[in-house]
Design an enzyme around this catalytic site. Structure first.
Site, PDB file in Angstrom:
ATOM      1  N   LEU A  90       0.819  -1.223   0.000  1.00 20.39           N
ATOM      2  CA  LEU A  90       0.000   0.000   0.000  1.00 20.39           C
ATOM      3  C   LEU A  90       0.850   1.269   0.000  1.00 20.39           C
ATOM      4  O   LEU A  90       0.309   2.365  -0.157  1.00 20.39           O
ATOM      5  CB  LEU A  90      -0.978  -0.005   1.165  1.00 20.39           C
ATOM      6  CG  LEU A  90      -2.070  -1.079   1.095  1.00 20.39           C
ATOM      7  CD1 LEU A  90      -3.020  -0.979   2.289  1.00 20.39           C
ATOM      8  CD2 LEU A  90      -2.866  -0.988  -0.204  1.00 20.39           C
ATOM      9  N   ARG A  91       2.157   1.155   0.213  1.00 21.18           N
ATOM     10  CA  ARG A  91       3.123   2.277   0.051  1.00 21.18           C
ATOM     11  C   ARG A  91       2.972   3.420   1.035  1.00 21.18           C
ATOM     12  O   ARG A  91       3.627   4.435   0.868  1.00 21.18           O
ATOM     13  CB  ARG A  91       3.063   2.834  -1.373  1.00 21.18           C
ATOM     14  CG  ARG A  91       3.274   1.820  -2.484  1.00 21.18           C
ATOM     15  CD  ARG A  91       4.590   1.097  -2.383  1.00 21.18           C
ATOM     16  NE  ARG A  91       4.860   0.320  -3.601  1.00 21.18           N
ATOM     17  CZ  ARG A  91       5.565  -0.811  -3.583  1.00 21.18           C
ATOM     18  NH1 ARG A  91       6.075  -1.289  -2.454  1.00 21.18           N
ATOM     19  NH2 ARG A  91       5.792  -1.461  -4.712  1.00 21.18           N
TER      20      ARG A  91
ATOM     21  N   ASN B 118       9.464  -9.179  -9.313  1.00 20.98           N
ATOM     22  CA  ASN B 118      10.240 -10.083  -8.494  1.00 20.98           C
ATOM     23  C   ASN B 118       9.293 -11.019  -7.752  1.00 20.98           C
ATOM     24  O   ASN B 118       8.404 -10.524  -7.063  1.00 20.98           O
ATOM     25  CB  ASN B 118      11.062  -9.256  -7.490  1.00 20.98           C
ATOM     26  CG  ASN B 118      12.203 -10.048  -6.908  1.00 20.98           C
ATOM     27  OD1 ASN B 118      12.380 -11.226  -7.186  1.00 20.98           O
ATOM     28  ND2 ASN B 118      12.986  -9.380  -6.075  1.00 20.98           N
TER      29      ASN B 118
ATOM     30  N   ASP C 202       0.333  -9.588  -4.673  1.00 20.82           N
ATOM     31  CA  ASP C 202       1.611  -8.855  -4.696  1.00 20.82           C
ATOM     32  C   ASP C 202       1.440  -7.527  -5.436  1.00 20.82           C
ATOM     33  O   ASP C 202       2.311  -7.096  -6.201  1.00 20.82           O
ATOM     34  CB  ASP C 202       2.731  -9.696  -5.322  1.00 20.82           C
ATOM     35  CG  ASP C 202       4.120  -9.128  -4.993  1.00 20.82           C
ATOM     36  OD1 ASP C 202       4.209  -8.176  -4.199  1.00 20.82           O
ATOM     37  OD2 ASP C 202       5.098  -9.642  -5.557  1.00 20.82           O
TER      38      ASP C 202
ATOM     39  N   PRO D  73      10.975  -3.466  -9.725  1.00 16.95           N
ATOM     40  CA  PRO D  73      10.105  -4.612 -10.010  1.00 16.95           C
ATOM     41  C   PRO D  73       8.749  -4.472  -9.322  1.00 16.95           C
ATOM     42  O   PRO D  73       8.679  -3.959  -8.214  1.00 16.95           O
ATOM     43  CB  PRO D  73      10.892  -5.779  -9.417  1.00 16.95           C
ATOM     44  CG  PRO D  73      11.668  -5.188  -8.288  1.00 16.95           C
ATOM     45  CD  PRO D  73      11.952  -3.740  -8.660  1.00 16.95           C
TER      46      PRO D  73
HETATM   47  N1  NCD Z   1       7.150  -7.977  -6.282  1.00 18.25           N
HETATM   48  C1  NCD Z   1       7.899  -6.988  -6.643  1.00 18.25           C
HETATM   49  O1  NCD Z   1       8.445  -7.036  -7.742  1.00 18.25           O
HETATM   50  N2  NCD Z   1       8.097  -5.908  -5.876  1.00 18.25           N
HETATM   51  C2  NCD Z   1       7.643  -5.714  -4.542  1.00 18.25           C
HETATM   52  C3  NCD Z   1       8.478  -6.424  -3.541  1.00 18.25           C
HETATM   53  C4  NCD Z   1       8.284  -7.916  -3.521  1.00 18.25           C
HETATM   54  O2  NCD Z   1       7.159  -8.422  -3.489  1.00 18.25           O
HETATM   55  O3  NCD Z   1       9.271  -8.658  -3.492  1.00 18.25           O
HETATM   56  C5  NCD Z   1       7.609  -4.230  -4.245  1.00 18.25           C
HETATM   57  O4  NCD Z   1       7.521  -3.823  -3.072  1.00 18.25           O
HETATM   58  O5  NCD Z   1       7.618  -3.443  -5.201  1.00 18.25           O
HETATM   59 ZN    ZN Z   2       5.559  -8.140  -2.442  1.00 21.57          ZN
HETATM   60 ZN    ZN Z   3       8.523 -10.440  -2.598  1.00 23.57          ZN
END
Ligand code: NCD
Ligand code: ZN
Ligand code: ZN
Length: 426
Positions: free
Chosen positions: A56-57, A273, A300, A318
């Site tokens: 959610l940042r 990722n 994710d 990512p």
């Molecule tokens: N999934 C991703 O590529 N990025 C996630 C981090 C994570 O889930 O590893 C992120 O916080 O941006």
């Molecule tokens: Zn994540």
């Molecule tokens: Zn992750």
């Protein structure tokens, strides 16, 4: 709060349409002429979705997503509970931050926001965070994760499992052996070689999952594996479950459908990722989700700013949006293929994730006396993904322009409508 009547709905997509009354946030018997009515027109009624893995940042990157905008995306996607990952700035590694996230989630009130606590201080992998303090805080944290980073040190991972067992919690691991992914940019394979991108081998994931399953079994603690992306990980999970390990696992919608064939354009919207893998992996992940080797779907959901995505591949961050497209991708990959029926969708998107996180009021049966956390789905409606129109501040969806089947007609949180016909119910 007025009673709510869901008219002509089909629980789990089974049988003839029925009317379902909701009173005081609970599924009730009979009917009520004063109730607010939602016409179901035969739509599929499921328990509200639960996302074990959302970014959610907030705090720190409110330019890409806030608890409010992320909650809107969640409600529109059919979610009634989300778990907000700890890799914020500052990191959610203490009671103050997790209580802030929980409180802000309650104020917004569109979805239950459960903060995930970090396993180690600052996600640095060196020192255990105060898991007990976060668990006992008002945020009542029951899921801990350093997601974005792997808890790499086996001694720290073992201690984390021991503590979490005592707290009745679960450790969610981002499985990535860091020594095998230095500089990694893409799945290690033919495509990465051809495109000149440094490889992220399947073994980097599988070796950590195997190690953690062995640790969790020894300690008899609960382990959850984040974003499973390879055939080999599914094999390890099958083995670990067969020997009685308390391990659960999630797969993301994007790993159920996209492959590293997408990388030939070098468009960083496809950078994530763990990386997009091969068609063989996609097929194996679908099978593993269908047979229960992988327990659930988790988005994710990872919003990123334009400047962090519209740049050269190696500099891009990512991650991809997921909350509003998850259902459509699950329909495309699991329902249309016959791998899951709607009961199966309820299992992987609601019941299992609720059970893994220990939620007692989510992922419940659709029955009288149960909390009315529900989602109504029009199984035949189609819509076209447009990143700019999604509720998130960021627009980084890999599904831009794709037509998805299955639309959320309504989302109901404890008897209150949070989303209706594609809009937030104010
Ligand atoms: N999934 C991703 O590529 N990025 C996630 C981090 C994570 O889930 O590893 C992120 O916080 O941006
Ligand atoms: Zn994540
Ligand atoms: Zn992750």
């Amino acid at each position: 709060m007025k009673p709510l009547l869901l008219k002509g709905v089909r629980p789990y997509g089974e049988g003839e349409p029925i009317d379902l009354l909701i009173r005081d946030g609970v599924i009730a018997e009979g009917t009520d002429s004063d109730a607010e009515v939602i016409e179901g027109n035969g739509a599929v009624l499921l328990p509200g979705f639960v996302d074990l893995h959302t970014h959610l940042r907030e705090p720190g990157r409110e330019d890409t997503e806030t608890i409010e905008t992320g909650s809107r995306a969640a409600a529109l996607g059919g979610y009634t509970a989300v778990f907000a990952m700890a890799n914020t700035d500052p990191v959610a590694d203490n009671a103050v931050i997790v209580e802030h996230v929980a409180r802000r989630g309650r104020e917004v009130g569109l979805v239950d926001v459960h903060p995930v606590g970090a396993v180690t201080v600052g996600l640095e992998g060196e020192k255990l965070a105060e898991l007990g303090t976060m668990a006992k805080s008002k945020a009542n944290v029951r899921v801990f994760s350093d997601d974005g980073h792997c808890v790499h040190d086996p001694l720290i991972m073992r201690r984390a499992l021991e503590y979490s067992k005592a707290l009745g919690a679960v450790i969610a691991q981002h499985a990535e052996e860091p020594k095998l992914t230095v500089g990694a940019q893409a799945h290690e394979g033919e495509n990465a070689s051809r495109l000149g991108l440094q490889g992220w081998p399947a073994a980097a994931e599988e070796s950590i999952v195997a190690r953690d399953c062995i640790l969790a079994k020894q300690v008899d603690a609960k382990l959850h594996v984040c974003h499973v992306s390879t055939t080999g990980t599914a094999d390890v999970l099958k083995w670990a479950k067969a020997r009685g390990t308390k391990v659960s696992a999630e797969v993301t919608p994007h790993h159920l459908i996209l492959t590293d064939d997408r990388l030939s354009t070098y468009d960083p919207v496809n950078k994530v990722n763990p990386p997009l893998r091969t068609q063989d992996d996609v097929d194996a992940l679908r099978r593993a989700l269908a047979d229960g080797t992988i327990d659930c779907v988790a988005t994710d959901h990872a919003p990123h700013a334009v400047q962090d995505k519209d740049c050269e591949w190696s500099a891009a961050r990512p991650g991809m949006l997921g909350l509003q497209t998850a259902l459509g991708i699950v329909v495309e990959t699991m329902v249309k293929t016959g791998l899951l029926d709607w009961r199966g969708v309820a299992r992987v998107m609601s019941e299992k994730p609720a059970e893994i996180a220990g939620l007692t009021d989510q992922g419940r049966p659709i029955a009288v006396g149960e909390p009315a956390n529900l989602v109504l789905v029009d199984p035949d409606a189609t819509w076209t993904v447009n990143g700019a129109e999604l509720a998130s501040i960021a627009g980084n969806t890999p599904f831009e322009g794709m037509e998805l089947t299955g639309a959320v007609t309504a989302t109901v949180l404890r008897g209150r409508v949070t989303a209706l016909a594609g809009r937030i119910a104010e």
